[in-house]
Every structure is written in C-alpha cells, then in structure tokens.
Design a protein around this motif. Sequence first.
Motif: not given
Length: 221
Positions: A70-87
């Motif tokens: 779950v990402a808030h605001s600028l976290g939207g730039f980070t969250a999909p990168l996390v999803c590329h690395r974890v299931p």
Amino acid sequence: MSTFVLIHGANSSSWDWHLVAPELRALGHEVIAPDLPTGSPTATLTDYTDAVVKGIEDHDPKVPDDLVVVAHSLGGFTAPLVCHRVPARLLVLVNGMIPRPGETVADWWSNTGQSEATAGTDYDEHETFFHDVTPELEAKALAQVTGQGEAAMLQPWPAESWPEVPTKHLVGRDDRLFPAVWARGLARQRLGITTDEMDGGHYLALSRPAELALRLDAYTH
C-alpha cells in the motif's frame, strides 16, 4: 489474513500509518510500516525500495506470499518497484502517484496535468493536506516532517513497466492536492483501471483511519 506493507509519502515517516496499523491488526492482518530515507538528500528511489524490502525481510526472512503493498502519495513511485522485487498479491495506491518508466518525480506534476488540475488554487499547507485532520493530529504530523531529499525527485523511474500485480486505486473525494476527477482520469490513462473513492482529503490515514483500514481489508477478500 494478509501482510500489509504500508509505504508513506514525501517529507514524512511511517508515523503517518500509526492509526491505520492497529485497525488492520484488529482485523487479523500483519503490518509492516518501514521508514524511507526521505530526509537524505542523496537517497534515491532505489534506496527507498531497498528500505522497504529490508523491512519486509526483517519482519520475515522467508518473505510472506500474502503481501499487500500500500502506498500513499509519493509512495506510488516506490511501491511498484517493491512489487518487482517481492511476490506481492496486490498493490494499492491511496491518493498515490502513478509514474511511467523514465519519468522523474520533478517532471510528473506537469506530465500528468496535475499542475493544470490545481491551477488557480493558492497553496496552503493546512488547506492542501490537513483540512479534514484534527488540529492535534496536524500538529503531530508536522512534528514528524523529515525534509525531502532531492535525489529521489530527480532519479528517472527505473522500472521498465508496471509490475504484473493486480492494482487498486483509492482516492479521497476531497483531496485538494490530487483532485478526484483528475486522479480518476490518470488511473484510466496510465493503468487502465477504475478508481475507488471514499470521503476525505489527502491524508486519509489520519482523517479516516478506521474506514481506510476497512477498505484495505475488503480488497483482500
């Protein structure tokens, strides 16, 4: 039960989720809310992603297969990168930014039309971010401000594509930073998905934590 990974936005910390986390735990979920190095002038989006992945691995070295990111605001730039690395099983943007490959945060505002969507509106910290948050919580939120490092703002978004993870887009109807009508159009244009809405402004995690937790929980069923 799911394991929620809660990613905060710019100039802030995991404190932003301190009211949502216990609500999710009361619903039977586990919660991971890492701090991103937003205050570091040299920390990049890659460093933000590393911080989240480390938080997940510190919580469970095996990495749970029930992750909801779950990402808030600028976290939207980070969250999909996390999803590329974890299931991850699900990605949820809460008033979240939606980047494109190679796009910087600095360019995102004009590229998406956000600048035009809020044209004519005078910026005011209280009215933009905290108009529906109690004065006590607003004061505590401002005390958590970390500063926002420039490197993350200038790094081109490093993923080649959006992760192949089901994605939800939830916005506050009264968000004055990311107006709901504009946000719905952005989600359709960039991700081809329909936006869900709830009452509230930009900081739903502070103004309506119980309702937000119920919304997040519902996404897992």
